[in-house]
Motif scaffolding. Structure first.
Motif, mmCIF file in Angstrom:
data_model
loop_
_atom_site.group_PDB
_atom_site.id
_atom_site.type_symbol
_atom_site.label_atom_id
_atom_site.label_comp_id
_atom_site.label_asym_id
_atom_site.label_seq_id
_atom_site.Cartn_x
_atom_site.Cartn_y
_atom_site.Cartn_z
ATOM 1 N N LYS A 17 5.223 2.228 -5.596
ATOM 2 C CA LYS A 17 4.109 1.267 -6.159
ATOM 3 C C LYS A 17 2.720 1.520 -5.724
ATOM 4 O O LYS A 17 2.648 1.565 -4.337
ATOM 5 N N GLN A 18 1.724 1.793 -6.657
ATOM 6 C CA GLN A 18 0.419 1.996 -6.057
ATOM 7 C C GLN A 18 0.011 0.949 -5.143
ATOM 8 O O GLN A 18 -0.970 1.017 -4.255
ATOM 9 N N GLU A 19 0.246 -0.408 -5.409
ATOM 10 C CA GLU A 19 -0.465 -1.652 -4.840
ATOM 11 C C GLU A 19 0.222 -1.273 -3.029
ATOM 12 O O GLU A 19 -0.588 -1.739 -2.245
ATOM 13 N N ARG A 20 1.211 -1.145 -3.087
ATOM 14 C CA ARG A 20 2.117 -0.882 -1.812
ATOM 15 C C ARG A 20 1.129 0.227 -0.964
ATOM 16 O O ARG A 20 1.079 0.168 0.135
ATOM 17 N N VAL A 21 1.112 1.468 -1.758
ATOM 18 C CA VAL A 21 0.507 2.764 -1.131
ATOM 19 C C VAL A 21 -1.038 2.138 -0.780
ATOM 20 O O VAL A 21 -1.431 2.441 0.239
ATOM 21 N N LYS A 22 -1.770 1.356 -1.728
ATOM 22 C CA LYS A 22 -2.928 1.006 -1.159
ATOM 23 C C LYS A 22 -3.016 0.187 -0.071
ATOM 24 O O LYS A 22 -3.927 0.185 0.853
ATOM 25 N N GLU A 23 -1.992 -0.880 0.048
ATOM 26 C CA GLU A 23 -1.832 -1.738 1.224
ATOM 27 C C GLU A 23 -1.791 -0.902 2.350
ATOM 28 O O GLU A 23 -2.332 -0.989 3.573
ATOM 29 N N TYR A 24 -0.767 0.046 2.363
ATOM 30 C CA TYR A 24 -0.547 1.023 3.498
ATOM 31 C C TYR A 24 -1.655 1.675 4.020
ATOM 32 O O TYR A 24 -2.389 1.654 5.262
ATOM 33 N N PHE A 25 -2.587 2.248 3.166
ATOM 34 C CA PHE A 25 -3.911 3.086 3.685
ATOM 35 C C PHE A 25 -5.101 1.988 3.864
ATOM 36 O O PHE A 25 -5.949 2.542 4.638
ATOM 37 N N LEU A 26 -5.032 0.530 3.410
ATOM 38 C CA LEU A 26 -5.930 0.028 3.897
ATOM 39 C C LEU A 26 -5.919 -0.515 5.339
ATOM 40 O O LEU A 26 -6.642 -0.750 6.156
ATOM 41 N N ASN A 27 -4.453 -0.699 5.704
ATOM 42 C CA ASN A 27 -4.139 -0.766 7.021
ATOM 43 C C ASN A 27 -4.736 0.284 7.907
ATOM 44 O O ASN A 27 -5.207 0.141 9.200
ATOM 45 N N PHE A 28 -4.467 1.451 7.259
ATOM 46 C CA PHE A 28 -4.835 2.626 8.096
ATOM 47 C C PHE A 28 -6.234 2.599 8.406
ATOM 48 O O PHE A 28 -6.926 3.052 9.297
ATOM 49 N N GLN A 29 -7.111 2.254 7.306
ATOM 50 C CA GLN A 29 -8.604 2.157 7.493
ATOM 51 C C GLN A 29 -9.057 1.280 8.555
ATOM 52 O O GLN A 29 -9.710 1.283 9.578
ATOM 53 N N ALA A 30 -8.339 -0.017 8.361
ATOM 54 C CA ALA A 30 -8.681 -0.785 9.712
ATOM 55 C C ALA A 30 -7.984 -0.173 11.176
ATOM 56 O O ALA A 30 -9.077 -0.598 12.084
ATOM 57 N N GLU A 31 -7.061 0.150 11.185
ATOM 58 C CA GLU A 31 -6.761 0.930 12.561
ATOM 59 C C GLU A 31 -7.600 1.976 12.868
ATOM 60 O O GLU A 31 -8.180 2.144 13.783
ATOM 61 N N LEU A 32 -8.224 2.888 11.739
ATOM 62 C CA LEU A 32 -8.972 3.733 12.164
ATOM 63 C C LEU A 32 -10.520 3.424 12.632
ATOM 64 O O LEU A 32 -11.200 3.802 13.514
ATOM 65 N N LYS A 33 -11.090 2.401 11.930
ATOM 66 C CA LYS A 33 -12.278 1.612 12.295
ATOM 67 C C LYS A 33 -12.084 0.938 13.624
ATOM 68 O O LYS A 33 -13.108 1.083 14.540
ATOM 69 N N LYS A 34 -11.051 0.610 14.129
ATOM 70 C CA LYS A 34 -10.719 -0.460 15.388
ATOM 71 C C LYS A 34 -10.866 0.817 16.538
ATOM 72 O O LYS A 34 -11.254 0.489 17.458
ATOM 73 N N ALA A 35 -9.990 1.937 16.248
ATOM 74 C CA ALA A 35 -9.702 2.931 17.272
ATOM 75 C C ALA A 35 -11.123 3.596 17.671
ATOM 76 O O ALA A 35 -11.444 3.904 18.790
#
Length: 273
Positions: A225-243
């Motif tokens: 599901k696209q919403e699930r994919v979007k959630e995954y990569f929003l989390n990736f976005q947050a991890e990337l900004k933090k690192a």
């Protein structure tokens, strides 16, 4: 010996089978029987020698003798013992000169086998390296655009549905202008590594990750599901900004990206997606 050099299990099978097939041939033609004769003894001992070469090799390997020297020693021992046993059991005189001839021949054959194997191994390595370079991006190590095109073509005939996710690093020109193009390359490498690691560990380990070109990246994965994919990569976005990416001179760079998700289905094939 060639089989032994390339594949030990194949060598064991063929080496044991050869004298047995000889015996069966002689038996079928009435030249030998199953009684304990010199010929049948020679067959049995030849089989034992074949098994023995594996024992010798294991001992030499344990003694950390290099591969070429191990196989050379085995070739000489097996061939010389083989011809000596043949002479002993078949009651034929085997001269020292003949044994020397067999030993020298064994060395020559082993050299030729080693040279041949080395050439074939180098060709195989060169082929694999060329194929890797053809399909992988030199900077990030991800699959490249050419590999992406091949995969799209392959999946065009697939009945399975997929998600295609595109990523574009934000303000990449500004990163180049501010920190220099070498650091820009470092950012691309860093982003590619983070994206691949995150995708395979958190999203789907069967997903394919590509550097689409420039600062653009792409992931192709089995459909969810696209919403699930979007959630995954929003989390990736947050991890990337933090690192944050660290430049060589210690400056910290916040990375963000823009992205989009499309899915295949009844109304859209992989190319449309």
């Amino acid at each position: 010996m060639t089989n032994y050099y390339i594949n030990r299990k194949l060598s064991l099978a063929t080496s044991v089978a050869t004298p047995l097939l000889y015996f069966l041939y002689y038996y079928a033609n009435g030249l030998a029987d199953f009684a304990v004769t010199n010929f049948s003894l020679m067959v049995i001992i030849t089989c034992l020698i074949t098994v023995g070469q594996f024992v010798i090799d294991s001992l030499l390997e344990w003694a950390e003798i290099n591969e070429f020297l191990r196989y050379t020693i085995i070739a000489v021992i097996v061939n010389v013992m083989g011809i000596w046993l043949y002479g002993y059991f078949m009651i034929q005189t085997i001269t020292n000169n003949y044994i020397l001839f067999v030993a020298m021949g064994s060395l020559l054959m082993q050299f030729l086998v080693t040279a041949y194997s080395s050439v074939k191994e180098k060709q195989a390595r060169d082929f694999e390296r060329a194929r890797y370079n053809e399909e992988h991006d030199a900077l990030t190590g991800l699959y490249n655009y050419e590999a992406y095109g091949k995969e799209i073509k392959r999946l065009s005939g697939s009945s399975q549905d997929y998600n295609v996710i595109m990523f574009d690093i934000d303000h990449f020109k500004q990163i180049n202008d501010t920190y220099g193009h070498l650091e820009g390359n470092g950012v691309l490498q860093y982003f590619g590594t983070c994206l691949e690691d995150y995708t395979h560990t958190k999203v789907d380990d069967s997903a394919l990750v590509y550097r689409f070109g420039g600062e653009e990246f792409c992931v192709i994965m089995p459909k969810m599901k696209q919403e699930r994919v979007k959630e995954y990569f929003l989390n990736f976005q947050a991890e990337l900004k933090k690192a944050r990416y660290q430049t060589e001179d210690g400056r910290s760079v916040e990375l963000t990206f823009s992205g989009g998700i499309a899915s295949t289905g009844k109304s859209a094939g992989i190319s449309s997606a």
